[in-house]
Design a protein around this motif. Structure first.
Motif, short mmCIF file in Angstrom:
data_model
loop_
_atom_site.label_atom_id
_atom_site.label_comp_id
_atom_site.label_asym_id
_atom_site.label_seq_id
_atom_site.Cartn_x
_atom_site.Cartn_y
_atom_site.Cartn_z
N VAL A 179 0.86 -1.19 0.00
CA VAL A 179 0.00 0.00 0.00
C VAL A 179 0.90 1.24 0.00
N GLY A 180 0.83 2.00 -1.08
CA GLY A 180 1.68 3.20 -1.22
C GLY A 180 2.68 2.99 -2.33
N GLY A 181 2.48 3.72 -3.42
CA GLY A 181 3.38 3.57 -4.58
C GLY A 181 4.34 4.73 -4.71
N MET B 267 8.41 6.09 -3.88
CA MET B 267 9.67 5.46 -4.32
C MET B 267 9.92 4.13 -3.60
N VAL B 268 9.57 4.08 -2.31
CA VAL B 268 9.88 2.87 -1.53
C VAL B 268 8.93 1.72 -1.89
N GLY B 269 7.62 2.02 -1.90
CA GLY B 269 6.64 0.98 -2.23
C GLY B 269 6.86 0.45 -3.65
N LEU C 52 -0.91 -0.64 -4.51
CA LEU C 52 -2.08 0.25 -4.48
C LEU C 52 -1.66 1.66 -4.13
N ASP C 53 -2.12 2.64 -4.89
CA ASP C 53 -1.80 4.02 -4.53
C ASP C 53 -3.03 4.91 -4.68
N ALA C 54 -3.11 5.87 -3.77
CA ALA C 54 -4.26 6.77 -3.76
C ALA C 54 -4.20 7.79 -4.89
N ARG C 55 -3.00 8.02 -5.46
CA ARG C 55 -2.91 9.00 -6.55
C ARG C 55 -3.83 8.60 -7.70
N LEU D 208 10.81 20.53 -7.48
CA LEU D 208 11.29 21.02 -6.18
C LEU D 208 11.77 19.89 -5.27
N ARG D 209 11.16 18.71 -5.39
CA ARG D 209 11.52 17.63 -4.47
C ARG D 209 12.59 16.75 -5.10
N VAL D 210 13.75 16.76 -4.48
CA VAL D 210 14.87 15.94 -4.96
C VAL D 210 15.40 15.11 -3.79
N SER D 211 16.17 14.07 -4.11
CA SER D 211 16.84 13.29 -3.06
C SER D 211 18.27 13.03 -3.47
N ALA D 212 19.14 13.03 -2.46
CA ALA D 212 20.52 12.60 -2.68
C ALA D 212 20.52 11.09 -2.58
N LEU D 213 20.78 10.40 -3.67
CA LEU D 213 20.79 8.93 -3.65
C LEU D 213 22.22 8.43 -3.49
N ARG E 173 -7.43 4.06 -2.80
CA ARG E 173 -7.11 4.47 -1.43
C ARG E 173 -7.58 3.42 -0.45
N VAL E 174 -6.66 2.93 0.35
CA VAL E 174 -7.03 1.91 1.34
C VAL E 174 -7.72 2.59 2.52
N ALA E 175 -8.90 2.09 2.86
CA ALA E 175 -9.66 2.71 3.95
C ALA E 175 -9.62 1.86 5.21
N GLY F 282 9.96 2.27 4.66
CA GLY F 282 10.13 3.66 4.24
C GLY F 282 9.65 4.63 5.30
N ASP F 283 9.14 5.77 4.84
CA ASP F 283 8.72 6.81 5.78
C ASP F 283 7.60 6.34 6.72
N ALA F 284 6.87 5.32 6.33
CA ALA F 284 5.84 4.78 7.22
C ALA F 284 6.50 4.23 8.49
N ALA G 67 21.21 14.85 6.42
CA ALA G 67 22.22 13.97 5.82
C ALA G 67 21.69 13.28 4.57
N GLY G 68 20.52 13.70 4.11
CA GLY G 68 19.97 13.14 2.87
C GLY G 68 19.85 11.63 2.91
N GLN G 69 19.31 11.09 4.01
CA GLN G 69 19.28 9.63 4.14
C GLN G 69 17.89 9.01 4.03
N GLY G 70 16.82 9.81 4.12
CA GLY G 70 15.46 9.27 4.25
C GLY G 70 15.10 8.19 3.25
N VAL G 71 15.13 8.52 1.98
CA VAL G 71 14.68 7.52 1.02
C VAL G 71 15.72 6.40 0.87
N ASN G 72 16.97 6.73 1.13
CA ASN G 72 18.00 5.68 1.06
C ASN G 72 17.74 4.60 2.11
N LEU G 73 17.34 5.02 3.30
CA LEU G 73 17.01 4.03 4.34
C LEU G 73 15.77 3.23 3.91
C1 LIG Z 1 12.80 18.61 2.41
C2 LIG Z 1 13.15 17.16 2.30
C3 LIG Z 1 14.33 16.79 1.69
C4 LIG Z 1 14.67 15.43 1.58
N1 LIG Z 1 15.86 15.08 1.00
C5 LIG Z 1 16.22 13.79 0.96
C6 LIG Z 1 17.47 13.38 0.42
O1 LIG Z 1 18.27 14.19 -0.04
N2 LIG Z 1 17.78 12.04 0.41
C7 LIG Z 1 16.92 11.12 0.93
O2 LIG Z 1 17.26 9.93 0.93
N3 LIG Z 1 15.71 11.45 1.42
C8 LIG Z 1 15.36 12.77 1.47
N4 LIG Z 1 14.15 13.11 1.99
C9 LIG Z 1 13.23 12.06 2.46
C10 LIG Z 1 12.45 11.42 1.31
O3 LIG Z 1 11.79 12.41 0.55
C11 LIG Z 1 11.43 10.42 1.87
O4 LIG Z 1 12.11 9.54 2.74
C12 LIG Z 1 10.75 9.61 0.78
O5 LIG Z 1 10.08 10.43 -0.14
C13 LIG Z 1 9.74 8.62 1.38
O6 LIG Z 1 9.26 7.77 0.38
P1 LIG Z 1 8.09 6.72 0.69
O7 LIG Z 1 7.89 5.97 -0.58
O8 LIG Z 1 8.38 5.97 1.95
O9 LIG Z 1 6.81 7.62 1.04
P2 LIG Z 1 5.99 8.66 0.15
O10 LIG Z 1 6.83 9.26 -0.91
O11 LIG Z 1 5.35 9.60 1.12
O12 LIG Z 1 4.88 7.79 -0.59
C14 LIG Z 1 3.71 7.35 0.07
C15 LIG Z 1 2.68 6.95 -0.97
O13 LIG Z 1 1.57 6.34 -0.30
C16 LIG Z 1 0.37 6.75 -0.92
N5 LIG Z 1 -0.71 6.61 0.08
C17 LIG Z 1 -0.84 7.26 1.27
N6 LIG Z 1 -1.94 6.83 1.91
C18 LIG Z 1 -2.51 5.88 1.13
C19 LIG Z 1 -3.67 5.04 1.26
N7 LIG Z 1 -4.49 5.11 2.32
N8 LIG Z 1 -3.97 4.16 0.26
C20 LIG Z 1 -3.18 4.07 -0.85
N9 LIG Z 1 -2.07 4.85 -1.00
C21 LIG Z 1 -1.73 5.73 -0.03
C22 LIG Z 1 0.63 8.19 -1.36
O14 LIG Z 1 -0.22 8.55 -2.44
C23 LIG Z 1 2.11 8.12 -1.77
O15 LIG Z 1 2.25 7.88 -3.16
C24 LIG Z 1 13.79 14.44 2.11
C25 LIG Z 1 12.58 14.82 2.72
C26 LIG Z 1 12.27 16.17 2.82
C27 LIG Z 1 10.97 16.56 3.51
#
Ligand SMILES: Cc1cc2nc3c(=O)[nH]c(=O)nc-3n(C[C@H](O)[C@H](O)[C@H](O)COP(=O)(O)OP(=O)(O)OC[C@H]3O[C@@H](n4cnc5c(N)ncnc54)[C@H](O)[C@@H]3O)c2cc1C
Length: 425
Positions: free
Chosen positions: A17-19, A21-23, A40-43, A59-64, A145-147, A304-306, A314-320
């Motif tokens: 659930v969630g498409g 970068m991580v999903g 599954l993604d809500a988009r 605007l949204r970039v990541s250091a990979l 969207r998962v409810a 991922g962020d969940a 340190a630009g680590q979020g999505v890398n983790l």
């Molecule tokens: C300012 C900023 C700078 C950053 N820079 C970096 C960087 O340089 N390097 C780095 O590694 N990380 C960076 N990060 C962190 C990085 O952006 C996140 O870690 C990453 O985007 C998380 O990806 P994700 O796939 O876990 O979650 P998300 O990108 O949040 O994806 C979640 C998905 O779930 C879907 N969703 C939500 N609820 C539901 C539902 N109920 N049903 C179905 N779908 C659903 C959404 O539509 C979305 O597509 C940065 C973050 C910020 C805020």
């Protein structure tokens, strides 16, 4: 991939659930291994793959890190990303805006060809979506969207219910639904949450001087300011800005005219890149650091962020998060070889053991950095200046820090090691 691509409600082996970068990465890895997966993604619709990485940088970039790149190479997503827009950097410069400490890192010192790439999130996601469309065992659904979540279902089946009432079942449900994760909440998993007291102001700038492939970060008393190097049609005078600061300061900065914001940015990095021109709007993103108390429940896992959201300094979020996806897929596939279901508790607890400690250590490190550099006490200012200069002089310590920053930590999953696909094949 299209919204019509799939409509089956037959049981899957895993539902992601969630498409983001991580999903998307997790679904690719599982699909690549032949598991039947629903993503599954809500988009409403997939990204416009043609538009990603063209025109003005988003605007949204990541250091990979190089380790994340290896994973994306293995999945066949990297060539499409490289053909769009990725910006390599070979050097990092970190300094104390309130003192005299400075540390410089180079790829050569770290023993790697590059320290990483700055990549627009859309570019990464569009490439992953294109790969997913080629995997026959993966069903991707948008506007889904998962409810509701039911992990108490009888036997092996766990259920998600979409808005509109459709039910989908699998022995494993993975929440990759971002920092505010509705599924994590529904699973009753608590988080440890720390409001960093900061907001990130993000924008894109053009600078008078070439960035030279250097990622720059200055620690100001209000928080760190990063100039991340972008190459736009061969022009190395663009940078993505992440300015972490107090909410009041963020409000002030985002209300400034482009010209005044450019001047503020130029002064804050001590005019190291000459005149700074802001070429996009400035967006404020609140920064909350969270860590889930548990990564798994029976038949349910967070990635991922969940599972964790971390300060971007340190630009680590999505890398983790990508590492979570690689480890979870590795454990599921390994378990399957041994006849275990994807939702088996041994499979999931191995995943949680391998990832929670690494993520916790990185979150703690970021907290430490933020507190040290946020401190105004003269003794701490002296300590961090001596510390930064000391790091710069000490080769082995510098190399260790570089290994952390490039993602070469601990036992990497096979998908993140060079030529892993050949090894596996
Ligand atoms: C300012 C900023 C700078 C950053 N820079 C970096 C960087 O340089 N390097 C780095 O590694 N990380 C960076 N990060 C962190 C990085 O952006 C996140 O870690 C990453 O985007 C998380 O990806 P994700 O796939 O876990 O979650 P998300 O990108 O949040 O994806 C979640 C998905 O779930 C879907 N969703 C939500 N609820 C539901 C539902 N109920 N049903 C179905 N779908 C659903 C959404 O539509 C979305 O597509 C940065 C973050 C910020 C805020």
């Amino acid at each position: 991939m299209s919204a019509e691509q799939a409509h089956a409600t037959a049981p899957f082996e895993a539902i992601v659930v969630g498409g983001g970068m991580v999903g998307a990465t997790l679904a690719c890895l599982l699909g690549w291994a032949g598991l039947s997966v629903a993503l599954l993604d809500a988009r409403e619709a997939p990204l416009d793959g043609q538009a990603a990485g063209t025109g003005a940088p988003s605007l949204r970039v990541s250091a990979l890190t190089p380790v994340s790149r290896q994973l994306l190479e293995g999945l066949g997503a990297w060539p499409a990303m490289a053909a769009r827009r990725v910006s390599p950097y070979r050097f990092m410069q970190v300094w104390d805006g309130e003192g005299s400490g400075e540390v410089n890192f180079s790829a050569e010192q770290a023993g790697v060809p590059l320290l990483g790439h700055i990549v627009e999130n859309d570019v990464t996601l569009a490439a992953l979506e294109a790969r997913l469309a080629e995997l026959p065992s993966v069903t991707v659904r948008f506007d889904a969207r998962v409810a509701e979540l039911d992990t108490e279902s009888a036997g092996e089946r766990r259920t998600v219910v979409l808005e509109g009432g459709e039910r989908l079942q699998a022995p494993l449900i993975v929440a990759a639904d971002g920092a505010r994760s509705p599924l994590r909440e529904r699973a009753g998993i608590e988080t440890r949450e720390r409001d960093t007291g900061q907001v990130a102001v993000v924008t894109t700038v053009r600078t008078a001087r070439d960035h030279g492939g250097v990622a720059r970060q200055v620690f100001l008393s209000t928080g760190p300011l990063a100039f991340l190097p972008l190459c736009v049609e061969g022009d190395a005078r663009h940078c993505s800005i992440v300015w972490s600061t107090t909410p009041e300061e963020a409000e002030r900065l985002t209300a400034l005219s482009a010209q005044a914001l450019g001047q503020a940015l130029g002064a804050a990095i001590e005019h190291r890149l000459g005149e700074v021109t802001v070429v996009d709007r400035a967006l404020a993103v609140p920064l909350i650091q969270r860590h889930a108390e548990h990564y798994v429940r029976p038949g349910f896992a967070l990635v991922g962020d969940a599972a964790h959201s971390i300060h971007p300094l340190a630009g680590q979020g999505v890398n983790l998060g990508l590492m979570d996806a690689a480890v979870l897929a590795e454990e599921v596939v390994e378990g399957r070889r041994r006849g275990l279901s994807p939702g088996d508790e041994h499979v999931l607890s191995r995943y949680a053991r391998r990832r929670r400690g690494d993520n916790a250590a990185m979150l703690a490190l970021m907290d430490g950095f933020r507190l040290l550099f946020g401190a105004r006490h003269p003794a701490l200012t002296l300590a961090r200046n001596l510390g930064l200069s000391g790091v710069d002089r000490l080769g082995p310590l510098k190399r260790l820090l570089m290994q952390q920053a490039t993602g070469h930590r601990g036992r990497l999953p096979a998908a993140c090691r060079p030529f892993s696909r050949r090894d596996a094949g």
